[in-house]
Design a protein around this motif. Structure first.
Motif, PDB file in Angstrom:
ATOM      1  N   TYR A 106       0.829  -1.202   0.000  1.00  0.00           N
ATOM      2  CA  TYR A 106       0.000   0.000   0.000  1.00  0.00           C
ATOM      3  C   TYR A 106       0.869   1.260   0.000  1.00  0.00           C
ATOM      4  O   TYR A 106       0.614   2.198  -0.764  1.00  0.00           O
ATOM      5  CB  TYR A 106      -0.952   0.010   1.202  1.00  0.00           C
ATOM      6  N   ASP A 107       1.908   1.278   0.833  1.00  0.00           N
ATOM      7  CA  ASP A 107       2.807   2.441   0.871  1.00  0.00           C
ATOM      8  C   ASP A 107       3.461   2.678  -0.483  1.00  0.00           C
ATOM      9  O   ASP A 107       3.598   3.817  -0.930  1.00  0.00           O
ATOM     10  CB  ASP A 107       3.878   2.276   1.949  1.00  0.00           C
ATOM     11  N   TYR A 108       3.872   1.596  -1.143  1.00  0.00           N
ATOM     12  CA  TYR A 108       4.481   1.746  -2.470  1.00  0.00           C
ATOM     13  C   TYR A 108       3.467   2.311  -3.465  1.00  0.00           C
ATOM     14  O   TYR A 108       3.757   3.276  -4.183  1.00  0.00           O
ATOM     15  CB  TYR A 108       5.030   0.410  -2.977  1.00  0.00           C
ATOM     16  N   LEU A 109       2.271   1.722  -3.529  1.00  0.00           N
ATOM     17  CA  LEU A 109       1.262   2.181  -4.482  1.00  0.00           C
ATOM     18  C   LEU A 109       0.808   3.605  -4.175  1.00  0.00           C
ATOM     19  O   LEU A 109       0.423   4.347  -5.075  1.00  0.00           O
ATOM     20  CB  LEU A 109       0.078   1.218  -4.512  1.00  0.00           C
ATOM     21  N   LYS A 110       0.867   3.977  -2.915  1.00  0.00           N
ATOM     22  CA  LYS A 110       0.534   5.345  -2.524  1.00  0.00           C
ATOM     23  C   LYS A 110       1.625   6.325  -2.958  1.00  0.00           C
ATOM     24  O   LYS A 110       1.372   7.507  -3.152  1.00  0.00           O
ATOM     25  CB  LYS A 110       0.343   5.396  -1.001  1.00  0.00           C
ATOM     26  N   SER A 111       2.840   5.825  -3.159  1.00  0.00           N
ATOM     27  CA  SER A 111       3.951   6.694  -3.553  1.00  0.00           C
ATOM     28  C   SER A 111       4.035   6.891  -5.070  1.00  0.00           C
ATOM     29  O   SER A 111       4.771   7.749  -5.542  1.00  0.00           O
ATOM     30  CB  SER A 111       5.282   6.127  -3.035  1.00  0.00           C
ATOM     31  N   VAL A 112       3.293   6.096  -5.829  1.00  0.00           N
ATOM     32  CA  VAL A 112       3.331   6.198  -7.289  1.00  0.00           C
ATOM     33  C   VAL A 112       2.127   7.003  -7.763  1.00  0.00           C
ATOM     34  O   VAL A 112       0.983   6.647  -7.473  1.00  0.00           O
ATOM     35  CB  VAL A 112       3.315   4.797  -7.948  1.00  0.00           C
ATOM     36  N   THR A 113       2.413   8.080  -8.496  1.00  0.00           N
ATOM     37  CA  THR A 113       1.320   8.920  -8.985  1.00  0.00           C
ATOM     38  C   THR A 113       1.014   8.618 -10.445  1.00  0.00           C
ATOM     39  O   THR A 113       1.850   8.078 -11.180  1.00  0.00           O
ATOM     40  CB  THR A 113       1.653  10.415  -8.858  1.00  0.00           C
ATOM     41  N   LEU A 114      -0.164   9.027 -10.842  1.00  0.00           N
ATOM     42  CA  LEU A 114      -0.560   8.892 -12.236  1.00  0.00           C
ATOM     43  C   LEU A 114       0.378   9.716 -13.122  1.00  0.00           C
ATOM     44  O   LEU A 114       0.722   9.295 -14.228  1.00  0.00           O
ATOM     45  CB  LEU A 114      -2.011   9.351 -12.384  1.00  0.00           C
ATOM     46  N   ALA A 115       0.836  10.843 -12.630  1.00  0.00           N
ATOM     47  CA  ALA A 115       1.786  11.678 -13.390  1.00  0.00           C
ATOM     48  C   ALA A 115       3.078  10.917 -13.661  1.00  0.00           C
ATOM     49  O   ALA A 115       3.643  11.023 -14.763  1.00  0.00           O
ATOM     50  CB  ALA A 115       2.078  12.976 -12.637  1.00  0.00           C
ATOM     51  N   GLN A 116       3.550  10.139 -12.703  1.00  0.00           N
ATOM     52  CA  GLN A 116       4.759   9.340 -12.915  1.00  0.00           C
ATOM     53  C   GLN A 116       4.534   8.290 -14.001  1.00  0.00           C
ATOM     54  O   GLN A 116       5.409   8.072 -14.844  1.00  0.00           O
ATOM     55  CB  GLN A 116       5.179   8.650 -11.615  1.00  0.00           C
ATOM     56  N   LEU A 117       3.380   7.649 -13.970  1.00  0.00           N
ATOM     57  CA  LEU A 117       3.076   6.638 -14.985  1.00  0.00           C
ATOM     58  C   LEU A 117       2.972   7.265 -16.372  1.00  0.00           C
ATOM     59  O   LEU A 117       3.432   6.689 -17.358  1.00  0.00           O
ATOM     60  CB  LEU A 117       1.776   5.906 -14.636  1.00  0.00           C
ATOM     61  N   VAL A 118       2.395   8.460 -16.440  1.00  0.00           N
ATOM     62  CA  VAL A 118       2.302   9.180 -17.713  1.00  0.00           C
ATOM     63  C   VAL A 118       3.702   9.484 -18.234  1.00  0.00           C
ATOM     64  O   VAL A 118       4.007   9.260 -19.409  1.00  0.00           O
ATOM     65  CB  VAL A 118       1.472  10.478 -17.555  1.00  0.00           C
ATOM     66  N   GLU A 119       4.565   9.986 -17.366  1.00  0.00           N
ATOM     67  CA  GLU A 119       5.935  10.308 -17.778  1.00  0.00           C
ATOM     68  C   GLU A 119       6.678   9.060 -18.248  1.00  0.00           C
ATOM     69  O   GLU A 119       7.421   9.105 -19.233  1.00  0.00           O
ATOM     70  CB  GLU A 119       6.700  10.987 -16.645  1.00  0.00           C
ATOM     71  N   GLU A 120       6.479   7.943 -17.565  1.00  0.00           N
ATOM     72  CA  GLU A 120       7.111   6.689 -17.993  1.00  0.00           C
ATOM     73  C   GLU A 120       6.649   6.292 -19.394  1.00  0.00           C
ATOM     74  O   GLU A 120       7.454   5.847 -20.216  1.00  0.00           O
ATOM     75  CB  GLU A 120       6.792   5.560 -17.007  1.00  0.00           C
ATOM     76  N   GLN A 121       5.358   6.460 -19.664  1.00  0.00           N
ATOM     77  CA  GLN A 121       4.836   6.133 -20.991  1.00  0.00           C
ATOM     78  C   GLN A 121       5.418   7.060 -22.060  1.00  0.00           C
ATOM     79  O   GLN A 121       5.771   6.622 -23.147  1.00  0.00           O
ATOM     80  CB  GLN A 121       3.305   6.198 -21.011  1.00  0.00           C
ATOM     81  N   HIS A 122       5.512   8.348 -21.739  1.00  0.00           N
ATOM     82  CA  HIS A 122       6.106   9.287 -22.688  1.00  0.00           C
ATOM     83  C   HIS A 122       7.560   8.933 -22.971  1.00  0.00           C
ATOM     84  O   HIS A 122       8.019   9.019 -24.110  1.00  0.00           O
ATOM     85  CB  HIS A 122       5.999  10.726 -22.166  1.00  0.00           C
ATOM     86  N   GLU A 123       8.284   8.535 -21.943  1.00  0.00           N
ATOM     87  CA  GLU A 123       9.687   8.157 -22.110  1.00  0.00           C
ATOM     88  C   GLU A 123       9.805   6.913 -23.001  1.00  0.00           C
ATOM     89  O   GLU A 123      10.669   6.843 -23.869  1.00  0.00           O
ATOM     90  CB  GLU A 123      10.348   7.917 -20.753  1.00  0.00           C
ATOM     91  N   LYS A 124       8.934   5.944 -22.799  1.00  0.00           N
ATOM     92  CA  LYS A 124       8.936   4.737 -23.637  1.00  0.00           C
ATOM     93  C   LYS A 124       8.652   5.108 -25.093  1.00  0.00           C
ATOM     94  O   LYS A 124       9.284   4.575 -26.005  1.00  0.00           O
ATOM     95  CB  LYS A 124       7.892   3.732 -23.144  1.00  0.00           C
ATOM     96  N   GLN A 125       7.717   6.018 -25.304  1.00  0.00           N
ATOM     97  CA  GLN A 125       7.394   6.449 -26.666  1.00  0.00           C
ATOM     98  C   GLN A 125       8.580   7.168 -27.299  1.00  0.00           C
ATOM     99  O   GLN A 125       8.876   6.966 -28.477  1.00  0.00           O
ATOM    100  CB  GLN A 125       6.162   7.360 -26.659  1.00  0.00           C
ATOM    101  N   ARG A 126       9.282   7.997 -26.519  1.00  0.00           N
ATOM    102  CA  ARG A 126      10.458   8.693 -27.037  1.00  0.00           C
ATOM    103  C   ARG A 126      11.549   7.698 -27.434  1.00  0.00           C
ATOM    104  O   ARG A 126      12.158   7.822 -28.486  1.00  0.00           O
ATOM    105  CB  ARG A 126      11.012   9.681 -26.003  1.00  0.00           C
ATOM    106  N   ARG A 127      11.756   6.695 -26.587  1.00  0.00           N
ATOM    107  CA  ARG A 127      12.774   5.679 -26.889  1.00  0.00           C
ATOM    108  C   ARG A 127      12.408   4.876 -28.128  1.00  0.00           C
ATOM    109  O   ARG A 127      13.265   4.583 -28.960  1.00  0.00           O
ATOM    110  CB  ARG A 127      12.991   4.753 -25.694  1.00  0.00           C
ATOM    111  N   ARG A 128      11.128   4.511 -28.257  1.00  0.00           N
ATOM    112  CA  ARG A 128      10.686   3.765 -29.442  1.00  0.00           C
ATOM    113  C   ARG A 128      10.883   4.588 -30.703  1.00  0.00           C
ATOM    114  O   ARG A 128      11.347   4.085 -31.720  1.00  0.00           O
ATOM    115  CB  ARG A 128       9.210   3.375 -29.311  1.00  0.00           C
ATOM    116  N   ALA A 129      10.525   5.878 -30.635  1.00  0.00           N
ATOM    117  CA  ALA A 129      10.681   6.754 -31.801  1.00  0.00           C
ATOM    118  C   ALA A 129      12.153   6.905 -32.156  1.00  0.00           C
ATOM    119  O   ALA A 129      12.530   6.875 -33.331  1.00  0.00           O
ATOM    120  CB  ALA A 129      10.052   8.116 -31.526  1.00  0.00           C
TER     121      ALA A 129
END
Length: 163
Positions: A118-141
């Motif tokens: 629970y503490d871990y999931l509480k520390s992860v924000t939707l903004a972090q997940l969005v940034e991770e997805q953007h980074e993956k897209q940048r790497r793929r491109a």
């Protein structure tokens, strides 16, 4: 730890929404198609997410859903809890009646695991997940453009194309 489909789908759908809401409200039909989640299931999940004030609905033409607060303020734990998903590794659901109406010998271990998760999931924000997805897209491109450059160089070695 039992994180069922409901919690996984809720997080996935919220991430999809967060990634696309800059273009206006996002339809559940769009999320359903992109993520291969049943539309009726998404309707149930988003009803719960709306009641917990994580999303807002926009009616009418061009309507859909948008985040009710900034992605930085929405945690994965909040999403999972909003859809009534228990984060519980104990056999007894935290009631301490797992062994002949008493605590089992490993109750504290599983309760501690619950707390850590629970503490871990509480520390992860939707903004972090969005940034991770953007980074993956940048790497793929970036990777795709390198492959294209390499293919051009092999076809025409007399020309050197630099990335």
């Amino acid at each position: 730890m039992r994180l069922t489909t409901k919690g996984r789908f809720a997080v996935t759908a919220m991430l999809d929404l967060a990634l696309r809401q800059s273009g206006g409200p996002v339809t559940l039909a769009g999320i359903s198609e992109r993520q291969r989640i049943s539309l009726s299931y998404l309707e149930q999940l988003f009803g719960k997410l709306r009641r917990r004030e994580l999303v807002d609905s926009v009616r009418g033409p061009g309507g859909g859903y948008c985040l009710a607060k900034p992605a930085l303020e929405i945690t994965v734990a909040a999403i999972i809890c909003a859809v009534d998903e228990p984060l519980d590794a104990t056999q007894c659901g935290g009631k301490e009646n797992c062994h002949d109406d008493g605590r089992c010998m490993t109750h504290d271990l599983w309760a501690s695991l619950n707390s850590t998760i629970y503490d871990y999931l509480k520390s992860v924000t939707l903004a972090q997940l969005v940034e991770e997805q953007h980074e993956k897209q940048r790497r793929r491109a970036e990777c795709s453009s390198k492959v294209l450059v390499d293919a051009r160089n092999k076809q025409h070695p007399e020309f050197t194309v630099q990335p």
